[in-house]
Design an enzyme around this catalytic site. Structure first.
Site, PDB file in Angstrom:
ATOM      1  N   SER A 184       0.805  -1.159   0.286  1.00 51.89           N
ATOM      2  CA  SER A 184       0.085  -0.080  -0.013  1.00 51.89           C
ATOM      3  C   SER A 184       0.720   1.028  -0.010  1.00 51.89           C
ATOM      4  CB  SER A 184      -0.893  -0.091   1.261  1.00 51.89           C
ATOM      5  OG  SER A 184      -2.004   1.028   1.211  1.00 51.89           O
ATOM      6  N   ASP A 278     -10.749  -3.311  -4.149  1.00 51.44           N
ATOM      7  CA  ASP A 278      -9.590  -2.435  -3.284  1.00 51.44           C
ATOM      8  C   ASP A 278      -9.808  -1.058  -4.409  1.00 51.44           C
ATOM      9  OD1 ASP A 278      -7.427  -1.043  -2.645  1.00 51.44           O
ATOM     10  OD2 ASP A 278      -5.959  -2.583  -2.949  1.00 51.44           O
ATOM     11  N   HIS A 308      -8.227  -5.137  -0.232  1.00 51.66           N
ATOM     12  CA  HIS A 308      -6.867  -4.647   0.394  1.00 51.66           C
ATOM     13  C   HIS A 308      -6.605  -5.187   1.780  1.00 51.66           C
ATOM     14  CE1 HIS A 308      -4.074  -1.103   0.179  1.00 51.66           C
ATOM     15  NE2 HIS A 308      -4.250  -0.999   1.228  1.00 51.66           N
TER      16      HIS A 308
END
Length: 340
Positions: A184, A278, A308
């Site tokens: 991320s 996501d 995610h």
């Protein structure tokens, strides 16, 4: 019906209904912990909310999940220490696999939108990569926003890279075999390390693994609209993260944030992992295309029924096991080792 009409029809829907059953179990466990929506939190409150890691720990008390075959991660040894950042020391954790070194080295950056997250909440990924990639993993923390806004985290990430390059042998690593990895916001830091090393004429990572990275300023992409109400990450959360990390609106066009607008030529071989549920999926897809155009060897896998933060849930989610196996194979091949 146009694409725009389709996207308008998706507004307000919860796409997590399309999650794989084991992924859905994680989301249900997280919901049971009653997290407050991050976009409605103060920064201090946000840092105290239950995480996906907490949800996995809760599921592991269920015999249906705890009885699954172990990933045998207990043999990975850890050591906490402090490494130099750009403006002082930062916490770090060294993960050492079983066996005799020296080992290849992976520098890992955790996620959390540059605002949240720490070495403990993101323990699962570096622990798994140490075991499966047969590598030392250095998980490096960094200064977080809003106390330290752009480019503080990026400066710390590059300082960590320089330190790992200089100290690989002391750690028990192979100085010529060092890769970078991040999840991320950490994926954003990882690729920016490679870009900055290239631009500075410094040692490049020999490989980079980017797990659902933040690499674009486009918040109206297909995946942002499909997943505006997704969990554990949604559009409102991403806007909250960005508002906390930027100094002003001009930062939105910085290549540190909008990586896909940067010069990506000459970067190391790359793997990109994305999740179907996501908001950042389109970021990853666009990055893959841009890397290919730039002539960078790149492999990409999307896990449609995953969300995610799924990558570190391998104890209970099959897609995470598959994704970790995909990444570790690429890393081992980059290091010149035979597959497990």
């Amino acid at each position: 019906m146009t694409l725009g009409d389709t996207l308008k029809g998706m507004v307000g829907l919860d796409p997590t209904g399309h999650a794989d059953p084991d992924m859905k179990a994680v989301l249900d466990a997280l919901k049971s912990l009653e997290p407050k929506p991050i976009a409605r939190c103060t920064v201090a409150e946000a840092r105290q909310q239950p995480t996906i890691a907490d949800a996995v720990r809760k599921l592991m008390t269920d015999p249906a999940f705890s009885a699954r075959p172990s990933l045998e991660l207990e043999a990975v040894r850890t050591q906490d220490f402090v490494i130099p950042g750009a403006m002082g020391g930062n916490p770090a954790r060294l993960y050492t696999p079983q066996g005799e070194g020296p080992f290849p080295v992976i520098l890992y950056f955790h996620g959390g939108g540059w605002v949240m997250g720490n070495l403990d909440t993101y323990d699962a990924t570096p622990r798994s990569m140490a075991a499966q990639s047969r590598a030392l993993v250095v998980s490096a923390h960094y200064r977080q926003a809003p106390e330290h806004r752009l480019p503080a985290a990026h400066d710390d990430a590059f300082a960590a890279w320089r330190w790992v390059v200089d100290n690989a042998a002391i750690l028990g690593g192979v100085p010529s075999q060092i890769a970078v990895m991040g999840e991320s916001a950490g994926g954003n830091l990882a690729i920016n390390v490679s870009i900055r090393a290239r631009d500075a004429g410094f040692r490049l990572p020999m490989h980079q693994a980017l797990i659902y990275p933040v690499v674009s300023n486009n918040i109206v992409s297909i995946s942002y609209e499909e997943n505006r109400n997704a969990k554990p990450l949604n559009k409102a959360m991403m806007l909250w993260f960005v508002e906390n990390v930027i100094n002003d609106r001009n930062d939105l066009t910085s290549p540190l944030i909008d990586v896909v607008s940067a010069d990506l030529s000459g970067l190391p071989p790359t793997v990109v992992v994305t999740a179907g549920i996501d908001p950042l999926r389109s970021d990853g897809e666009k990055l893959v295309h841009k890397l290919q155009v730039a002539g960078v060897p790149v492999e990409h896998r999307n896990y449609r029924g995953a969300t995610h933060e799924f990558f570190g849930t391998a104890a209970v989610v099959q897609a995470a096991r598959d994704a970790q196996a995909f990444v570790s194979l690429a890393q081992r091949q980059a290091f010149g080792a035979a597959p497990l």
